[in-house]
Structure formats: structure tokens, C-alpha cells
Design a protein around this motif. Structure first.
Motif, PDB file in Angstrom:
ATOM      1  N   ALA A 393       0.820  -1.214   0.000  1.00 10.57           N
ATOM      2  CA  ALA A 393       0.000   0.000   0.000  1.00 10.57           C
ATOM      3  C   ALA A 393       0.849   1.257   0.000  1.00 10.57           C
ATOM      4  CB  ALA A 393      -0.925  -0.007   1.205  1.00 10.57           C
ATOM      5  N   MET A 394       2.002   1.211   0.729  1.00 10.67           N
ATOM      6  CA  MET A 394       2.846   2.401   0.784  1.00 10.67           C
ATOM      7  C   MET A 394       3.567   2.648  -0.533  1.00 10.67           C
ATOM      8  SD  MET A 394       4.510   2.221   4.579  1.00 10.67           S
ATOM      9  CE  MET A 394       3.519   2.474   6.047  1.00 10.67           C
ATOM     10  N   SER A 395       3.763   1.601  -1.319  1.00  6.57           N
ATOM     11  CA  SER A 395       4.534   1.763  -2.557  1.00  6.57           C
ATOM     12  C   SER A 395       3.651   2.195  -3.723  1.00  6.57           C
ATOM     13  CB  SER A 395       5.224   0.440  -2.919  1.00  6.57           C
ATOM     14  OG  SER A 395       4.245  -0.576  -3.126  1.00  6.57           O
ATOM     15  N   ALA A 396       2.345   1.997  -3.625  1.00  3.42           N
ATOM     16  CA  ALA A 396       1.460   2.381  -4.733  1.00  3.42           C
ATOM     17  C   ALA A 396       0.099   2.805  -4.186  1.00  3.42           C
ATOM     18  CB  ALA A 396       1.288   1.203  -5.708  1.00  3.42           C
ATOM     19  N   VAL A 397      -0.349   3.946  -4.662  1.00  9.82           N
ATOM     20  CA  VAL A 397      -1.628   4.451  -4.185  1.00  9.82           C
ATOM     21  C   VAL A 397      -2.773   3.568  -4.672  1.00  9.82           C
ATOM     22  CG1 VAL A 397      -3.231   6.401  -4.274  1.00  9.82           C
ATOM     23  CG2 VAL A 397      -0.778   6.801  -4.049  1.00  9.82           C
ATOM     24  N   HIS A 398      -2.678   3.077  -5.896  1.00  8.80           N
ATOM     25  CA  HIS A 398      -3.750   2.266  -6.470  1.00  8.80           C
ATOM     26  C   HIS A 398      -3.282   0.830  -6.593  1.00  8.80           C
ATOM     27  CE1 HIS A 398      -5.819   5.973  -7.318  1.00  8.80           C
ATOM     28  NE2 HIS A 398      -4.744   6.412  -7.950  1.00  8.80           N
ATOM     29  N   ALA A 399      -3.999  -0.074  -5.998  1.00  5.97           N
ATOM     30  CA  ALA A 399      -3.700  -1.489  -6.117  1.00  5.97           C
ATOM     31  C   ALA A 399      -4.674  -2.097  -7.110  1.00  5.97           C
ATOM     32  CB  ALA A 399      -3.824  -2.175  -4.766  1.00  5.97           C
ATOM     33  N   ALA A 400      -4.180  -2.456  -8.274  1.00 10.26           N
ATOM     34  CA  ALA A 400      -5.046  -2.993  -9.323  1.00 10.26           C
ATOM     35  C   ALA A 400      -5.555  -4.368  -8.932  1.00 10.26           C
ATOM     36  CB  ALA A 400      -4.249  -3.093 -10.634  1.00 10.26           C
ATOM     37  N   PRO A 401      -6.734  -4.707  -9.305  1.00 11.34           N
ATOM     38  CA  PRO A 401      -7.261  -6.023  -8.976  1.00 11.34           C
ATOM     39  C   PRO A 401      -6.438  -7.112  -9.641  1.00 11.34           C
ATOM     40  CG  PRO A 401      -8.717  -4.884 -10.520  1.00 11.34           C
ATOM     41  CD  PRO A 401      -7.710  -3.900 -10.053  1.00 11.34           C
ATOM     42  N   THR A 402      -6.240  -8.207  -8.947  1.00 15.45           N
ATOM     43  CA  THR A 402      -5.432  -9.285  -9.489  1.00 15.45           C
ATOM     44  C   THR A 402      -6.213 -10.060 -10.536  1.00 15.45           C
ATOM     45  OG1 THR A 402      -6.205 -10.833  -7.808  1.00 15.45           O
ATOM     46  CG2 THR A 402      -4.259  -9.516  -7.271  1.00 15.45           C
ATOM     47  N   ALA A 403      -5.474 -10.784 -11.385  1.00 13.00           N
ATOM     48  CA  ALA A 403      -6.123 -11.593 -12.418  1.00 13.00           C
ATOM     49  C   ALA A 403      -7.009 -12.655 -11.792  1.00 13.00           C
ATOM     50  CB  ALA A 403      -5.063 -12.246 -13.307  1.00 13.00           C
ATOM     51  N   LYS A 404      -6.543 -13.187 -10.645  1.00 15.92           N
ATOM     52  CA  LYS A 404      -7.325 -14.220  -9.963  1.00 15.92           C
ATOM     53  C   LYS A 404      -8.676 -13.677  -9.505  1.00 15.92           C
ATOM     54  CE  LYS A 404      -7.199 -17.349  -5.985  1.00 15.92           C
ATOM     55  NZ  LYS A 404      -6.433 -17.790  -4.799  1.00 15.92           N
ATOM     56  N   SER A 405      -8.690 -12.436  -8.940  1.00 18.97           N
ATOM     57  CA  SER A 405      -9.950 -11.862  -8.461  1.00 18.97           C
ATOM     58  C   SER A 405     -10.905 -11.586  -9.616  1.00 18.97           C
ATOM     59  CB  SER A 405      -9.684 -10.579  -7.675  1.00 18.97           C
ATOM     60  OG  SER A 405      -9.218  -9.553  -8.534  1.00 18.97           O
ATOM     61  N   LEU A 406     -10.356 -11.150 -10.765  1.00 16.55           N
ATOM     62  CA  LEU A 406     -11.203 -10.877 -11.927  1.00 16.55           C
ATOM     63  C   LEU A 406     -11.809 -12.168 -12.474  1.00 16.55           C
ATOM     64  CD1 LEU A 406      -9.087  -8.184 -13.802  1.00 16.55           C
ATOM     65  CD2 LEU A 406     -11.219  -7.833 -12.554  1.00 16.55           C
ATOM     66  N   VAL A 407     -11.005 -13.230 -12.545  1.00 15.89           N
ATOM     67  CA  VAL A 407     -11.507 -14.516 -13.032  1.00 15.89           C
ATOM     68  C   VAL A 407     -12.591 -15.043 -12.094  1.00 15.89           C
ATOM     69  CG1 VAL A 407     -10.917 -16.947 -13.417  1.00 15.89           C
ATOM     70  CG2 VAL A 407      -9.399 -15.144 -14.256  1.00 15.89           C
ATOM     71  N   LEU A 408     -12.334 -14.905 -10.790  1.00 23.42           N
ATOM     72  CA  LEU A 408     -13.315 -15.367  -9.800  1.00 23.42           C
ATOM     73  C   LEU A 408     -14.619 -14.581  -9.937  1.00 23.42           C
ATOM     74  CD1 LEU A 408     -13.890 -17.159  -7.338  1.00 23.42           C
ATOM     75  CD2 LEU A 408     -12.979 -15.327  -5.896  1.00 23.42           C
ATOM     76  N   ARG A 409     -14.522 -13.254 -10.098  1.00 25.05           N
ATOM     77  CA  ARG A 409     -15.714 -12.413 -10.226  1.00 25.05           C
ATOM     78  C   ARG A 409     -16.494 -12.772 -11.482  1.00 25.05           C
ATOM     79  NH1 ARG A 409     -16.754  -6.258  -8.899  1.00 25.05           N
ATOM     80  NH2 ARG A 409     -18.656  -5.930 -10.084  1.00 25.05           N
ATOM     81  N   ASN A 410     -15.788 -12.912 -12.612  1.00 24.23           N
ATOM     82  CA  ASN A 410     -16.464 -13.210 -13.873  1.00 24.23           C
ATOM     83  C   ASN A 410     -17.104 -14.599 -13.848  1.00 24.23           C
ATOM     84  OD1 ASN A 410     -15.674 -10.737 -14.843  1.00 24.23           O
ATOM     85  ND2 ASN A 410     -13.837 -11.523 -15.850  1.00 24.23           N
ATOM     86  N   THR A 411     -16.431 -15.554 -13.218  1.00 28.44           N
ATOM     87  CA  THR A 411     -16.993 -16.905 -13.116  1.00 28.44           C
ATOM     88  C   THR A 411     -18.258 -16.892 -12.263  1.00 28.44           C
ATOM     89  OG1 THR A 411     -14.772 -17.860 -13.292  1.00 28.44           O
ATOM     90  CG2 THR A 411     -16.516 -19.293 -12.434  1.00 28.44           C
ATOM     91  N   LEU A 412     -18.177 -16.202 -11.121  1.00 27.30           N
ATOM     92  CA  LEU A 412     -19.341 -16.103 -10.238  1.00 27.30           C
ATOM     93  C   LEU A 412     -20.488 -15.405 -10.949  1.00 27.30           C
ATOM     94  CD1 LEU A 412     -20.613 -16.453  -7.424  1.00 27.30           C
ATOM     95  CD2 LEU A 412     -19.616 -14.247  -6.789  1.00 27.30           C
ATOM     96  N   GLY A 413     -20.192 -14.302 -11.650  1.00 27.69           N
ATOM     97  CA  GLY A 413     -21.224 -13.567 -12.371  1.00 27.69           C
ATOM     98  C   GLY A 413     -21.894 -14.418 -13.438  1.00 27.69           C
ATOM     99  N   ALA A 414     -21.081 -15.205 -14.171  1.00 29.74           N
ATOM    100  CA  ALA A 414     -21.632 -16.067 -15.220  1.00 29.74           C
ATOM    101  C   ALA A 414     -22.542 -17.139 -14.632  1.00 29.74           C
ATOM    102  CB  ALA A 414     -20.496 -16.717 -16.003  1.00 29.74           C
TER     103      ALA A 414
END
Length: 843
Positions: A393-414
Motif C-alpha cells: 500500500a505504501m509503494s502504490a496508491v492504487h492497487a489494481a485487482p489481481t487476475a485471480k480476483s477478476l476470473v473469480l468475479r467473472n466466473t461467479l457472475g456467469a
């Protein structure tokens, strides 16, 4: 952590303003609904309770059970019953009550009252304490009437005037002998009450020698319960119901509460929708605030704060925001409740006097709703913030979502979307009420699934707008890139608008399709030029049919009368028609046999024939209302619809068996010249220009249906407007905070040559793209839900077909665009006014 949370709220109060406003609107809707319905219920209950001051026990007719060939019949209360009640120990007096429909016209011939409670009754004896007279005297004889004070005032009548009125068709013009006051709740709610002497009321309302109710007053020293027991004992076996005035008042209060409860539930559903849309705004706001404070939260973690403490700090902030919004919403809601009561009074609905009711339950519910909704929406952003490692968190203001979280979200949504679609499609194959629950559950799952998938859907759909955005040069390109930079934020912002437009589009599709189906049904099944009926749906006087048959230019007529019967141990209603003319007035496709009605030949709709296993040529035994039996033959089986169905037989065969005489619900007629204004005027004059009688051609029937749907839709649009307003606040909120978040970037763009107009255009186009994205999703889902609900309706309505209102859908999409443009005005102006040097130095 508590002090840190409080300081954070105070430090970001401007950025939290839209969130507070969104929650406040939802809470105001809830509290306003509760205050309004509780106030009206309390006033009506108080008013109706006064109506029982003159009675201790009320007698009402019971009914004989329907069994075998015996048709259920209502037991009549006669003078013999009245005299028996008067002689019961503990009874001081008793009087009979007669009531029915009595439409009163004003001096211009228009119906007075709001239609649902245009009532008539009897004035008992020479001194009926229920109705104190303010002027004049009680009515005596067939040509005299008394009116309640409000009706006399609205109609412009005074004692001695001829009152234009009707009870079942023919116009009456009795003399007004007196004006009285009453505590009748129907009159207080905007209805009208006309009183006749008892004999006249019994004759007009077709109850010769009978009463609808007998009210008994207890003698001194006798309680209501004791009098009820005495009456039950004296009237044993007479199938008469007895109720104390206390019980009647409680039942009336419960009925009022139940009727108001339906309105309350409907309004609370729309308040819930507005609050649900507000959840997206709250979650978006706290997500952006947490992202902007990532380093601050990481520092807290580094100096010893646990994950729970970080999450708790965010929830404490949400508590303060929710509490402030809830308190404000409660105050605004009380004002809304008072305003709605005043508005009802101005629209002509008369509401009894009473205090504004702000119950403890209303206060608690409003505060809980505001606080709980806000904290629930803020929980996920708080939890996500607590899970970021301090070093990262101290090294970057914005933490981009990980590929794993996106795959999990898209799978759940589908998966959720697929479950929703499956449930909705399964519901379309069901019939009746059985498909409503699966349809509702499937729709909810699909909306949630689409919301989860919205970040994935945003890229291709927004990319489709690229050719149009290129026209705006660099501003258009930057707007497209900004829209897809943070898909989750874009999804949450667009989803708020999507939900409102989904509901609006779905309701519009369903209403338009049903209206079209009923129009087609009327056009296909009716050959008659006109249909004549009472304004309140009551029976017409036999004189109406006789008058119409004698009217010049009328070539064919048929009344439609209904009578209960017993067939094969079940109750079936018979429809009496004129067998000689019915085929000229109705066009009903015949599946079997011939459409021949006369003597003992009848025609039966396909559903009834299927239930009894009848075919053309089948015979069956019917037990009529008067107990007599007859053998009937099925001459034909026709395709029934919502307008005409059932067992149809010749009126001369049915009428002699109807216990209260032949009375038609409707009269269909054909004229030599066809429908025209001149023909309608002729029919109106023939019936005495009666305001209680409706004369409608097929276009009038269609317009009446259209008016009903239009009124319903406009009301629903008004209620859903709250959700759309909250969605607009969400777009404004997201853009404003996004501008603050991108100050440095905007400063750099200004520094390399983009002028203020270009910056404004960029923010506006970004808002427009996000709003149109939500609009497209909402309209698409709305059409799907409209189609699915239509399939369910179509299972019981053969003429139903999907009708897509392209014009209205275009308006809805344009509305989404307008929302985007208006929502961007303030954020775009703010972005353009940023000082470029200050913005570049900001962190």
C-alpha cells in the motif's frame, strides 16, 4: 480508531455529501410512506369508530351451504327478524338498515363522489339519531330524498331542489327534503350518501321486505356481550350472524389497516429500490475514499492497527454518514407525509381530520434503515482495504485487482446469471400463480449476475462507442479510456441507472402488450356497436334493455345476466343471452358443434367443457338458483376469453329461475348506422342522460383500458423516479470524486495544451458513455423481463403477443443520455477550473 474515523468523516464531508443525499432520499421515502399511511389509517379508523356509536350489536344475514343440487343462498333479514330482536331481553330498540348503489349527479349532470362509495340507504322512522339534519326534514314517500351535507354542497343542491340520480339505470328526480351530517367513513373519504324512507329504499334496491343489517341498541345495564348472547339464543338456527359494535369497530380498523397496508407495501417496495440503488453509490464512494487513503491506512497498519481495526474504522465512518442521513431523511419524510395528506385533500379526496402520526416504529425503522444500509454497503470496501499489505500500500496508491480476483468475479457472475436465466425461462412454461415466485427469484438472480459481470461487459460495450467518440478528438479518446480505466467503478455507477431503467422498460413492455392483447380480444370477440353497463359494475334495471329495444335505429340487442347453479356437485355460473341475436353481437370461434343458443341448447367455453368432460352433443343436469332442475344439451364448444366465457343459454330459459328477477350486468346492441357521435347521443338521451350508465363502443372500451394502464404506468414512473434521481446522484458523485482523484493528470493535460473546454468535454463525454452503458443494459434487461412475464401472462391470455414500444425505449435511452449530460455539469466545471500548477503538485 474512533477519533481517526471521526476526523476522516469531517475531512471528507464534501465528498460524502452525495452519499448522504442518496441515503437521505431513500430514508425520506420510507419515513414519508409510514407517516402518511399511519396518519390516514388513524384518521379513517377514528372516523369509522364513530359510526358504531348508535349500535351495540349488529345482525347480518348468513348463507346456506352449497351442497348437492342446492345453490348457496343468503338468508334474508325480515320484519319478523326485526321484531324478534326487539323482544330479546336487554334490547332497548332495533332498526333495519337498507343500503345500495345510488349515483347522484350535480347540476351539470356529472356524477358526484369518487365512484367507489356512491351509496344510498334508509332513514329509520322519524328520528334516526345516526343522521342529524342541518336543514330540512326526513324523506317520506317515493319521490323524496335526503343528502349528506358534503354531497349537497358539491352538487349545488338545496332543500326543495329536484335531485338528478339513479340506482340501477333509469333516471330519478326526487325532491330534496333535507341535508344531514354523518360520520360514515365512505362519505368522509369522498363518497356520497342519499337517504330514502325504508319502504322506498327496499323497493329501489330490490330488497322488498328485507334488510341488509339489523342494529340493536342495548338497554341500560346490559353489556354488548350479554346482548349478543341473548340474541344468539333467540335467533338460534336462523343463520344470522351477530357482532358487537366493539368487534365491528375492530374489524373495520383491521380492514382499513389492511387496505392501507397494500399501499404502504407498494410504496416501501419502491423505497427499497431507491435504497438498493443507493447501495451502489455508498459502495463506490467508500471504495474511492479508501483508495485515496491507501497510504494512510497502510501507515495505521504499520504502527500496530489490526485488519479488524481498519475495517472497523471504515464502518464507523459509515455509521456517522448513515446516522446523519437517517436523521435528515426522517425529518424530510415527516414533511413528505404531511405534504401527501395535503395533496390528497386538494385532489378532491376528503380525509377525516386527525393528527399527523409519527410513531416510535417509524422513527426506529428510518434510523435503522439509514444506518444499516450505509454500513452494509461500506463493509466490502473496508474489508478490501484491510487486506492490502502495508508495504504494498505504501509503494502504490492504487492497487489494481489481481487476475485471480477478476476470473473469480467473472466466473461467479456467469454462474449467477445462468441460474437467473434458467429460472426465468422455467417460469415462462408454468401457468397461473405458480410461475410468479420462480420468475421473481430468477429476475433477482439475473440482475445480480449482470451487476457482477458489468466490469467485463463494460469494455466491449464502451468500445462500441469509439467511432462516435473519435469525432470529439482527444477529448473523446480520453473519455473512452477513462471510462474503462476502472471497470468496477464504472460498473457500480452504471448499474445504479441500469436497475431503474430495467424496471421502467419491463413495466412498459408488459403494460403495452397486455393492453394490445385486450384491445385485440375486444375487437375479435365483439361485433356489437355498443355495450351498456352501470358505472360501478352493478346490475342494470330491466327497463334499460326494454328502452334500448324501442330506440330508433337499434337493430339487435342482448342482455348478459348471471346466475349461480349446481352442476355435478360444483357451483357454475350461467350466462343468459338472447339466443336469437347473440351471434350478431359476439364473434366467438367454435371448436366443436354449432353456436346455437335456444330452449335447452347451450354453448360452453372450452375450459369449462374440458373440466366437465363435455363435447358437442353432451347432455347434463343443472340445478338452478330456485332449486328446479333441467336437462341441457351442449350444442357447441367455443373459445372463451377474459371478456366472454362460461355456460351460455337463452335468457327466457334462465330468467324464470333467478330468485331476484332478471337483471343484466351488460346490454350489447347493434345499430343500423354503426357507431357514431350522433348514435351515441341518441342512446344517451333515450336513457335519460344518466351519469350512472356507461355507453361504450369498442374504441371507448379500448380507451378505458388504455387510461387504466396509462394511469398505472405514470404512477409507477413517478415512484421509480426516486431511483433514477439517486442514480443521477451516483453519477455526479463518481465523476466528482474521480476528478479529485485525477487532479494531477488533469493538470498535466492542461499543461500540454488542452484548454478548459476540452477538459469539460472530456468529463461530459465520460459521463455520457457511462450513462448510456447503464441505459443499454437496463433497456436490454427490461425487454427480456417484459418478454418473460408476457410468456407467463400469455399462458392464460390467448391474444397476448409481445409489443415492443420502440418509441418509448428510444425516449428511455435519450433519458439516460440526458442524465449523463446533466450529471456531468458540476464535475466538468470543477475539473476545468483546476489550477494546473497546483493540480500538478497535488498527490
Amino acid at each position: 480508531m474512533f477519533r481517526t474515523s471521526l476526523r476522516s468523516v469531517l475531512a471528507h464531508k464534501a465528498r460524502l455529501m452525495m452519499t448522504v443525499l442518496a441515503v437521505m432520499l431513500g430514508v425520506a421515502f420510507v419515513s414519508g410512506t409510514l407517516v402518511f399511511t399511519n396518519t390516514i389509517s388513524g384518521a379513517l379508523e377514528k372516523s369509522s369508530a364513530k359510526g358504531f356509536d348508535h349500535v351495540d350489536v349488529a345482525l347480518t344475514p348468513g348463507a346456506t351451504a352449497a351442497e348437492g343440487d342446492k345453490v348457496s343462498k343468503e338468508v334474508k333479514l325480515t320484519d319478523a327478524t326485526l321484531k324478534k330482536a326487539e323482544r330479546v331481553p336487554g334490547a332497548a330498540s332495533a332498526y333495519g338498515v337498507v343500503s345500495g348503489y345510488a349515483a347522484v349527479a350535480d347540476q351539470d349532470g356529472k356524477l358526484v363522489g369518487n365512484g367507489f362509495s356512491t351509496q344510498g340507504g334508509n332513514y329509520w322512522g322519524d328520528d334516526d339519531s345516526r343522521y342529524p339534519f342541518t336543514s330540512g326534514r326526513a324523506p317520506h314517500g317515493a319521490n323524496q330524498v335526503a343528502l349528506d351535507a358534503e354531497t349537497a354542497k358539491r352538487a349545488g343542491y338545496k332543500v326543495g331542489d329536484q335531485v338528478r340520480m339513479s340506482v340501477d339505470g333509469p333516471v330519478l328526480t326526487p325532491t330534496l327534503t333535507g341535508v344531514f351530517t354523518t360520520d360514515d367513513g365512505n362519505v368522509a373519504a369522498g363518497g356520497s350518501l342519499a337517504l330514502f324512507d325504508t319502504a322506498t329504499a327496499q323497493q329501489l334496491f330490490h330488497k322488498p321486505g328485507a334488510y341488509d343489517e339489523i342494529d340493536v341498541k342495548a338497554a341500560a345495564g346490559t353489556g354488548q356481550d350479554q346482548l349478543k348472547r341473548n340474541l344468539d339464543k333467540a335467533l338460534d338456527g336462523a343463520a344470522v350472524h351477530t357482532d358487537t359494535a366493539r368487534q365491528l369497530a375492530d374489524d373495520q380498523a383491521e380492514a382499513i389497516s389492511s387496505s392501507m397496508g397494500s399501499m404502504k407495501n407498494m410504496l416501501l417496495v419502491f423505497a427499497g429500490i431507491a435504497l438498493f440503488v443507493g447501495i451502489f453509490i455508498i459502495a463506490n464512494t467508500f471504495t474511492m475514499l479508501v483508495a485515496q487513503r491507501t497510504k494512510e491506512l497502510a501507515l495505521l497498519r504499520a504502527v500496530g492497527a489490526s485488519r479488524r481495526q481498519v475495517t472497523r474504522s471504515v464502518l464507523i465512518e459509515a455509521f456517522f454518514v448513515g446516522a446523519a442521513a437517517a436523521v435528515t431523511g426522517l425529518v424530510v419524510g415527516i414533511g413528505i407525509g404531511a405534504g401527501m395528506r395535503s395533496l390528497m385533500g386538494r385532489t378532491g379526496a376528503i380525509i377525516p381530520d386527525g393528527p399527523l402520526v409519527v410513531s416510535v416504529g417509524t422513527v426506529v425503522a428510518s434510523l435503522l434503515v439509514g444506518v444499516v444500509i450505509t454500513m452494509l454497503a461500506a463493509w466490502l470496501p473496508g474489508r478490501r482495504a484491510a487486506k492490502i499489505p502495508p508495504v504494498a500500500a505504501m509503494s502504490a496508491v492504487h492497487a489494481a485487482p489481481t487476475a485471480k480476483s477478476l476470473v473469480l468475479r467473472n466466473t461467479l457472475g456467469a454462474l449467477v446469471s445462468a441460474a437467473g436465466v434458467t429460472a426465468v425461462l422455467a417460469a415462462t412454461t408454468m401457468s397461473g400463480d405458480s410461475g410468479q415466485l420462480p420468475m421473481g427469484a430468477g429476475a433477482a438472480l439475473l440482475v445480480i449476475g449482470v451487476f457482477i459481470l458489468t466490469p467485463l461487459l463494460s469494455r466491449p460495450l464502451i468500445a462500441a462507442a469509439a467511432p462516435v467518440l473519435r469525432v470529439f478528438g482527444i477529448s473523446g479518446k480520453l473519455a473512452r479510456l477513462n471510462s474503462v480505466r476502472n471497470p468496477r467503478r464504472t460498473a457500480a455507477t452504471a448499474s445504479a441507472l441500469m436497475i431503474g431503467l430495467t424496471l421502467i422498460t419491463g413495466l412498459t413492455v408488459i403494460a403495452g402488450s397486455v393492453q394490445s392483447a385486450i384491445d385485440k380480444m375486444a375487437a375479435d370477440s365483439l361485433k356489437a356497436d355498443y355495450v351498456v353497463s352501470m358505472a360501478n359494475g352493478n346490475y342494470l334495471s330491466p327497463d334499460v334493455l326494454k328502452t334500448l329495444r324501442k330506440t330508433d335505429g337499434v337493430t339487435a340487442t342482448s342482455g348478459l345476466s348471471n346466475s349461480p347453479s349446481r352442476i355435478d356437485g360444483t357451483t357454475e355460473y350461467l350466462t343468459g343471452v338472447d339466443g336469437r341475436t347473440i351471434t350478431r353481437l359476439a364473434d366467438l370461434p367454435v371448436d366443436e358443434g354449432r353456436f346455437r343458443v335456444g330452449g335447452t341448447n347451450v354453448v360452453v367455453d372450452d375450459d369449462t367443457a374440458k373440466d366437465h368432460g363435455w363435447k358437442a352433443g353432451s347432455t347434463f343436469s343443472v340445478a338452478y338458483e330456485d332449486g328446479k332442475k333441467q336437462r341441457l344439451t351442449v350444442a357447441g364448444v367455443y373459445e372463451g376469453n377474459q371478456m366472454i366465457r362460461g355456460i351460455m343459454l337463452d335468457a327466457p330459459t334462465l330468467n324464470p329461475h333467478m330468485s331476484d328477477g332478471a337483471s343484466d350486468m351488460q346490454v350489447m346492441l347493434k345499430t343500423s348506422g354503426g357507431p357514431s357521435d350522433a348514435t351515441k347521443d341518441k342512446l344517451t338521451k333515450a336513457l335519460g342522460e344518466n351519469p350512472a350508465v356507461k355507453i361504450q363502443d369498442r374504441q371507448d372500451l379500448s380507451n378505458e383500458i388504455a387510461q387504466m394502464f396509462t394511469l398505472m404506468l405514470n404512477m409507477l414512473y413517478g415512484l421509480l423516479a426516486m431511483a433514477v434521481i439517486v442514480a443521477v446522484l451516483g453519477v455526479i458523485n463518481t465523476l466528482a470524486m474521480s476528478v479529485f482523484e485525477r487532479q494531477q493528470e488533469i493538470g498535466m493535460l492542461r499543461a500540454i495544451g488542452i484548454d478548459r473546454k476540452g477538459i469539460k468535454r472530456m468529463v461530459r463525454l465520460e459521463s455520457l458513455v457511462i450513462s448510456l452503458f447503464g441505459g443499454v443494459l437496463g433497456i436490454g434487461l427490461g425487454v427480456f423481463f417484459g418478454w418473460a412475464a408476457g410468456q407467463l401472462i400469455g399462458n392464460s391470455m390467448s391474444t397476448y403477443a409481445l409489443v415492443l414500444p420502440w418509441g418509448r425505449m428510444g425516449i428511455f435511452l435519450a433519458l439516460a443520455a440526458v442524465v449523463g449530460i446533466l450529471a456531468a455539469l458540476w464535475p466538468a466545471r470543477r475539473a476545468a477550473r483546476l489550477n494546473m500548477l497546483t493540480a500538478i503538485k497535488s498527490e
